[in-house]
Motif scaffolding. Structure first.
Motif, PDB file in Angstrom:
ATOM      1  N   THR A 130       0.832  -1.205   0.000  1.00  0.00           N
ATOM      2  CA  THR A 130       0.000   0.000   0.000  1.00  0.00           C
ATOM      3  C   THR A 130       0.863   1.250   0.000  1.00  0.00           C
ATOM      4  OG1 THR A 130      -1.619  -1.186   1.348  1.00  0.00           O
ATOM      5  CG2 THR A 130      -1.868   1.201   1.198  1.00  0.00           C
ATOM      6  N   ILE A 131       0.532   2.218  -0.856  1.00  0.00           N
ATOM      7  CA  ILE A 131       1.228   3.497  -0.868  1.00  0.00           C
ATOM      8  C   ILE A 131       0.196   4.623  -0.928  1.00  0.00           C
ATOM      9  CG2 ILE A 131       3.306   2.599  -1.986  1.00  0.00           C
ATOM     10  CD1 ILE A 131       2.387   3.894  -4.570  1.00  0.00           C
ATOM     11  N   ILE A 132       0.614   5.801  -0.475  1.00  0.00           N
ATOM     12  CA  ILE A 132      -0.190   7.008  -0.619  1.00  0.00           C
ATOM     13  C   ILE A 132       0.589   7.974  -1.492  1.00  0.00           C
ATOM     14  CG2 ILE A 132      -1.180   9.019   0.526  1.00  0.00           C
ATOM     15  CD1 ILE A 132      -1.741   7.300   2.929  1.00  0.00           C
ATOM     16  N   LEU A 133      -0.052   8.432  -2.567  1.00  0.00           N
ATOM     17  CA  LEU A 133       0.531   9.437  -3.444  1.00  0.00           C
ATOM     18  C   LEU A 133      -0.074  10.782  -3.064  1.00  0.00           C
ATOM     19  CD1 LEU A 133       0.159   7.628  -6.882  1.00  0.00           C
ATOM     20  CD2 LEU A 133       2.164   7.687  -5.400  1.00  0.00           C
ATOM     21  N   THR A 134       0.755  11.762  -2.795  1.00  0.00           N
ATOM     22  CA  THR A 134       0.273  13.110  -2.497  1.00  0.00           C
ATOM     23  C   THR A 134       0.808  14.034  -3.575  1.00  0.00           C
ATOM     24  OG1 THR A 134       0.291  12.629  -0.135  1.00  0.00           O
ATOM     25  CG2 THR A 134       0.182  14.952  -0.780  1.00  0.00           C
ATOM     26  N   ASP A 135      -0.093  14.526  -4.420  1.00  0.00           N
ATOM     27  CA  ASP A 135       0.265  15.451  -5.493  1.00  0.00           C
ATOM     28  C   ASP A 135      -0.115  16.855  -5.055  1.00  0.00           C
ATOM     29  OD1 ASP A 135       1.059  13.302  -7.032  1.00  0.00           O
ATOM     30  OD2 ASP A 135      -0.873  13.141  -8.050  1.00  0.00           O
ATOM     31  N   THR A 136       0.826  17.796  -5.174  1.00  0.00           N
ATOM     32  CA  THR A 136       0.586  19.186  -4.819  1.00  0.00           C
ATOM     33  C   THR A 136       0.730  20.040  -6.070  1.00  0.00           C
ATOM     34  OG1 THR A 136       1.464  18.776  -2.613  1.00  0.00           O
ATOM     35  CG2 THR A 136       1.268  21.076  -3.297  1.00  0.00           C
ATOM     36  N   PHE A 137      -0.354  20.740  -6.415  1.00  0.00           N
ATOM     37  CA  PHE A 137      -0.388  21.588  -7.593  1.00  0.00           C
ATOM     38  C   PHE A 137      -0.338  23.045  -7.145  1.00  0.00           C
ATOM     39  CE2 PHE A 137      -2.531  17.671  -8.553  1.00  0.00           C
ATOM     40  CZ  PHE A 137      -2.121  17.339  -9.827  1.00  0.00           C
ATOM     41  N   ASN A 138       0.617  23.805  -7.639  1.00  0.00           N
ATOM     42  CA  ASN A 138       0.708  25.241  -7.362  1.00  0.00           C
ATOM     43  C   ASN A 138      -0.127  25.967  -8.408  1.00  0.00           C
ATOM     44  OD1 ASN A 138       2.603  25.065  -5.159  1.00  0.00           O
ATOM     45  ND2 ASN A 138       4.080  24.434  -6.705  1.00  0.00           N
ATOM     46  N   ILE A 139      -1.173  26.676  -7.951  1.00  0.00           N
ATOM     47  CA  ILE A 139      -2.110  27.294  -8.891  1.00  0.00           C
ATOM     48  C   ILE A 139      -2.131  28.814  -8.797  1.00  0.00           C
ATOM     49  CG2 ILE A 139      -3.583  25.282  -9.066  1.00  0.00           C
ATOM     50  CD1 ILE A 139      -5.456  26.703  -7.059  1.00  0.00           C
ATOM     51  N   GLY A 140      -1.146  29.388  -8.197  1.00  0.00           N
ATOM     52  CA  GLY A 140      -1.121  30.840  -8.099  1.00  0.00           C
ATOM     53  C   GLY A 140      -0.061  31.271  -7.105  1.00  0.00           C
ATOM     54  N   ALA A 141      -0.124  32.541  -6.745  1.00  0.00           N
ATOM     55  CA  ALA A 141       0.880  33.126  -5.854  1.00  0.00           C
ATOM     56  C   ALA A 141       1.098  32.281  -4.602  1.00  0.00           C
ATOM     57  CB  ALA A 141       0.475  34.544  -5.488  1.00  0.00           C
ATOM     58  N   ASP A 142       0.070  32.115  -3.811  1.00  0.00           N
ATOM     59  CA  ASP A 142       0.193  31.325  -2.585  1.00  0.00           C
ATOM     60  C   ASP A 142      -0.892  30.272  -2.490  1.00  0.00           C
ATOM     61  OD1 ASP A 142       2.443  32.680  -1.563  1.00  0.00           O
ATOM     62  OD2 ASP A 142       1.182  34.324  -0.858  1.00  0.00           O
ATOM     63  N   ASN A 143      -1.379  29.816  -3.612  1.00  0.00           N
ATOM     64  CA  ASN A 143      -2.472  28.836  -3.620  1.00  0.00           C
ATOM     65  C   ASN A 143      -1.973  27.478  -4.085  1.00  0.00           C
ATOM     66  OD1 ASN A 143      -4.415  30.759  -2.841  1.00  0.00           O
ATOM     67  ND2 ASN A 143      -4.588  31.461  -4.946  1.00  0.00           N
ATOM     68  N   GLN A 144      -2.397  26.449  -3.370  1.00  0.00           N
ATOM     69  CA  GLN A 144      -2.049  25.078  -3.725  1.00  0.00           C
ATOM     70  C   GLN A 144      -3.271  24.185  -3.596  1.00  0.00           C
ATOM     71  OE1 GLN A 144       1.069  23.993  -0.972  1.00  0.00           O
ATOM     72  NE2 GLN A 144       2.649  24.625  -2.411  1.00  0.00           N
ATOM     73  N   ILE A 145      -3.295  23.159  -4.415  1.00  0.00           N
ATOM     74  CA  ILE A 145      -4.288  22.098  -4.292  1.00  0.00           C
ATOM     75  C   ILE A 145      -3.516  20.819  -4.032  1.00  0.00           C
ATOM     76  CG2 ILE A 145      -6.025  20.731  -5.483  1.00  0.00           C
ATOM     77  CD1 ILE A 145      -6.737  23.187  -7.094  1.00  0.00           C
ATOM     78  N   GLU A 146      -3.928  20.089  -3.020  1.00  0.00           N
ATOM     79  CA  GLU A 146      -3.274  18.824  -2.691  1.00  0.00           C
ATOM     80  C   GLU A 146      -4.271  17.700  -2.891  1.00  0.00           C
ATOM     81  OE1 GLU A 146      -0.505  18.422   0.765  1.00  0.00           O
ATOM     82  OE2 GLU A 146      -2.098  17.088   1.454  1.00  0.00           O
ATOM     83  N   LYS A 147      -3.841  16.654  -3.601  1.00  0.00           N
ATOM     84  CA  LYS A 147      -4.681  15.494  -3.859  1.00  0.00           C
ATOM     85  C   LYS A 147      -3.937  14.260  -3.371  1.00  0.00           C
ATOM     86  CE  LYS A 147      -6.898  17.438  -7.929  1.00  0.00           C
ATOM     87  NZ  LYS A 147      -7.250  17.214  -9.326  1.00  0.00           N
ATOM     88  N   GLN A 148      -4.629  13.428  -2.633  1.00  0.00           N
ATOM     89  CA  GLN A 148      -4.045  12.179  -2.156  1.00  0.00           C
ATOM     90  C   GLN A 148      -4.744  11.015  -2.807  1.00  0.00           C
ATOM     91  OE1 GLN A 148      -4.257  12.385   2.167  1.00  0.00           O
ATOM     92  NE2 GLN A 148      -2.118  13.008   2.195  1.00  0.00           N
ATOM     93  N   LYS A 149      -3.938   9.997  -3.139  1.00  0.00           N
ATOM     94  CA  LYS A 149      -4.467   8.788  -3.759  1.00  0.00           C
ATOM     95  C   LYS A 149      -3.921   7.585  -2.999  1.00  0.00           C
ATOM     96  CE  LYS A 149      -4.240  11.196  -8.078  1.00  0.00           C
ATOM     97  NZ  LYS A 149      -3.251  11.606  -9.013  1.00  0.00           N
ATOM     98  N   LEU A 150      -4.795   6.698  -2.628  1.00  0.00           N
ATOM     99  CA  LEU A 150      -4.413   5.449  -1.976  1.00  0.00           C
ATOM    100  C   LEU A 150      -4.267   4.384  -3.041  1.00  0.00           C
ATOM    101  CD1 LEU A 150      -4.002   3.878   0.705  1.00  0.00           C
ATOM    102  CD2 LEU A 150      -6.457   3.405   0.612  1.00  0.00           C
ATOM    103  N   VAL A 151      -3.101   3.778  -3.117  1.00  0.00           N
ATOM    104  CA  VAL A 151      -2.838   2.745  -4.124  1.00  0.00           C
ATOM    105  C   VAL A 151      -2.419   1.480  -3.408  1.00  0.00           C
ATOM    106  CG1 VAL A 151      -1.477   2.088  -6.137  1.00  0.00           C
ATOM    107  CG2 VAL A 151      -2.081   4.474  -5.773  1.00  0.00           C
TER     108      VAL A 151
END
Length: 72
Positions: free
Chosen positions: A51-72
């Protein structure tokens, strides 16, 4: 209140399951290009040997981020 969602799927491969899992979960920095984003980072956390967890962090602006986690 959050409600858990359960799902299941099957896919048959002509290789052992362990080899298919390792192929599907071996990520490199080059994989970021596949996401189609320049400002993205990926953290890979091994929970167990299956089992692994993938955490993707997308920088979408000056100080804005979106974080997505996926359980694999």
């Amino acid at each position: 209140m959050p409600t858990p969602t359960y799902y299941h799927f099957q896919q048959h491969f002509n290789v052992p399951a362990r080899k298919a899992f390792e192929w599907c979960t071996t990520y490199t920095p080059g994989d970021h290009a596949l996401m189609g984003e320049k400002d993205v980072s990926r953290k890979i956390e091994n929970i167990t040997d299956r089992t692994i967890i993938l955490t993707d962090t997308f920088n979408i602006g000056a100080d804005n981020q979106i974080e997505k986690q996926k359980l694999v």
